[in-house]
Structure formats: structure tokens, C-alpha cells
Write a protein that holds these residues in place. Structure first.
Motif, short mmCIF file in Angstrom:
data_model
loop_
_atom_site.label_atom_id
_atom_site.label_comp_id
_atom_site.label_asym_id
_atom_site.label_seq_id
_atom_site.Cartn_x
_atom_site.Cartn_y
_atom_site.Cartn_z
N UNK A 124 0.81 -1.21 0.00
CA UNK A 124 0.00 0.00 0.00
C UNK A 124 0.85 1.26 0.00
N UNK A 125 1.91 1.27 0.80
CA UNK A 125 2.79 2.45 0.86
C UNK A 125 3.53 2.64 -0.46
N UNK A 126 3.89 1.52 -1.10
CA UNK A 126 4.56 1.60 -2.41
C UNK A 126 3.65 2.29 -3.42
N UNK A 127 2.36 1.90 -3.42
CA UNK A 127 1.41 2.49 -4.36
C UNK A 127 1.14 3.96 -4.02
N UNK A 128 0.98 4.25 -2.74
CA UNK A 128 0.67 5.63 -2.33
C UNK A 128 1.80 6.58 -2.70
N UNK A 129 3.04 6.12 -2.57
CA UNK A 129 4.18 6.97 -2.90
C UNK A 129 4.21 7.31 -4.39
N UNK A 130 3.51 6.53 -5.20
CA UNK A 130 3.48 6.76 -6.65
C UNK A 130 2.14 7.32 -7.12
N UNK A 131 1.29 7.68 -6.15
CA UNK A 131 -0.01 8.22 -6.50
C UNK A 131 -0.94 7.22 -7.13
N UNK A 132 -0.75 5.94 -6.79
CA UNK A 132 -1.53 4.86 -7.38
C UNK A 132 -2.48 4.27 -6.34
N UNK A 133 -3.54 3.60 -6.77
CA UNK A 133 -4.41 2.91 -5.81
C UNK A 133 -3.68 1.74 -5.16
N UNK A 134 -4.13 1.35 -3.97
CA UNK A 134 -3.48 0.26 -3.24
C UNK A 134 -3.44 -1.02 -4.05
N UNK A 135 -4.46 -1.21 -4.89
CA UNK A 135 -4.50 -2.42 -5.72
C UNK A 135 -3.26 -2.52 -6.59
N UNK A 136 -2.77 -1.39 -7.07
CA UNK A 136 -1.57 -1.40 -7.92
C UNK A 136 -0.38 -1.93 -7.14
N UNK A 137 -0.31 -1.60 -5.86
CA UNK A 137 0.77 -2.11 -5.03
C UNK A 137 0.67 -3.61 -4.84
N UNK A 138 -0.54 -4.10 -4.65
CA UNK A 138 -0.73 -5.55 -4.49
C UNK A 138 -0.37 -6.29 -5.77
#
Length: 247
Positions: free
Chosen positions: A21-35
Motif C-alpha cells: 500500500x505504501x509503495x502504491x501511495x508513494x506513486x499516486x496509485x491505488x493500493x491495488x496497484x501495489x498488491x
């Protein structure tokens, strides 16, 4: 080119895959993108474990507490799991990976339970890396279920309560027949177990990696293995004193 493995390797590595989730948030992406990015690292971790001749790899995929997340995120996670098994099961089977699933399946959707059962059955006789997927898993729940089963065995007369031991409990937990993890890795910089393998990790070495799980690549895996190889594991014993020459 094959990576040069550390001299002292763990037989069993367990990983808490944290930070999607933090990986996605740092890139302005939804949490799903991090998963989804994290799934790619699962494949790489399995390949790296095989390359390093690690016999067992346990991945904390979905905890029993994760059901408390927003329903939309839970639905996305279930969809990713379905996608992963349907897409990658054939490849894992071809690569001789043996899949085992730990955790409580009673409350899991029937189609997901069927996919997990299929993954185990299809790869049952494979002799490469054993990939243990901790799904709907919580260590306290695991221990509660094990104690309940032992209590039922005692009540029915199958077990003498005077003979209940650590070995008894070890045969009732989800990982029976699997060696305890030598190394537990957690990504994202967090330094806690989060209800993961509480019984099995009693003598594990811990390596906490600062990188988020979608950034945990082959190089990071080998860095964790190198750190493990520098550890002195005594399992509660005292290190033997050096004997001076000529004494």
C-alpha cells in the motif's frame, strides 16, 4: 549467470510481505496497484529460493486480520489471488514447486478454497522448493485450533494428557511435517511478527529490510541471506569457549 550463494544458507525462509500500500501511495496509485506489483515479486522470490537451493519458502499472503480492511480492497485481493493461481499454477508445477497452504479455510469463498485445493493436489508430488502460502492465517488462531483438536483427542481417549508435549502440539499445527523457519524476513522497515508463525519462529533469525515488498528483488533477497549467514545460531546454548593452543 548464477549468483554466488552465501556459505551458510537457511533451509526454510519465511517472509512477511509488507509495504504494498505504501509503495502504491508513494506513486499516486491505488493500493491495488501495489498488491499487483507485489505478485510479481512473489514469482521472483520463488525463483530466487530455487536458485539458492532453499527447500522451503513461506509467504504471508493474507492474514486473518486482513478481512477488516475496506471491502473493496479485500475484493481486489481475492481477485489477485484468483488471477495468480490461475495464471501461475502451471508454471510453478512445471518448475517442480510443491505448494502447501496454511491457515483456516472454513470461511473462505468456495471457489478460492477449490483453487487452493487444486494447487496443492496438482503439485503434491513435486520435489523442488516447497512454497507455503499463509492464507487467512493467524498464528493465534492456528494455536487455538491445535489446542482444541488436542482437547478433543484427550476427551476421546486417543491422547493421554500426561503425554501432551511440545512435539504433540507440533503435530497439530498447520505446518506439521515442515521444518521451522531458520530465517524470517519482513520488508518495509517494520519490526514485528504481526501474528505470524509465533510457535514456529521461536528460534528463527530475523532480518528486517527497509525496502517495500514490491521493491524486494533478487538482490535484496540475497542481501538478507548474506545477513543470515553472518549470524551465530546457538538455540539457547552457550558458545563453546576457545581452547588455547598448548593448554
Amino acid at each position: 549467470m548464477r549468483h554466488e550463494s552465501p556459505l551458510s544458507l537457511p533451509r526454510h525462509v519465511a517472509i512477511i510481505m509488507d509495504g504494498n500500500g505504501r509503495w502504491a501511495r508513494a506513486r499516486g496509485l491505488p493500493r491495488t496497484a501495489g498488491h499487483r506489483a507485489g505478485v510479481e515479486r512473489v514469482r521472483e522470490a520463488v525463483r530466487t529460493a530455487a536458485e539458492a537451493n532453499i527447500g522451503y519458502l513461506t509467504l504471508f499472503a493474507f492474514s486473518s486480520e486482513n478481512w477488516n480492511r475496506p471491502q473493496e480492497e479485500v475484493s481486489d485481493l481475492m481477485g489477485i489471488l484468483r488471477f495468480f493461481i490461475r495464471r501461475d499454477l502451471a508454471d510453478l508445477h512445471r518448475e517442480n514447486v510443491c505448494i502447501k497452504v496454511i491457515g483456516c479455510r472454513d470461511t473462505v469463498q468456495p471457489d478460492i478454497r477449490a483453487l487452493l485445493d487444486e494447487a496443492e493436489e496438482r503439485t503434491r508430488n513435486n520435489t523442488g522448493v516447497t512454497l507455503i502460502i499463509a492464507f487467512n492465517y493467524g498464528a493465534r488462531n492456528e494455536l487455538t485450533r491445535a489446542v482444541r483438536s488436542i482437547a478433543e483427542a484427550v476427551r476421546s481417549g486417543r491422547i493421554d494428557p500426561a503425554h501432551v508435549s511440545e512435539a504433540t502440539l507440533s503435530t497439530y499445527i498447520d505446518t506439521t511435517g515442515i521444518p521451522d523457519p531458520d530465517l524470517v524476513i519482513r520488508t518495509s522497515g517494520e519490526q514485528r511478527l504481526s501474528n505470524f508463525l509465533l510457535w514456529q519462529a521461536a528460534y528463527s533469525e530475523f532480518v528486517f529490510m527497509p525496502c517495500l515488498w514490491p521493491d524486494f528483488d533478487r538482490k535484496a533477497f540475497y542481501e538478507a541471506l548474506a545477513e543470515y549467514s553472518r549470524r551465530d545460531r546457538r538455540f539457547g546454548a552457550v558458545e563453546a569457549p576457545e581452547i588455547a593452543v598448548g593448554s
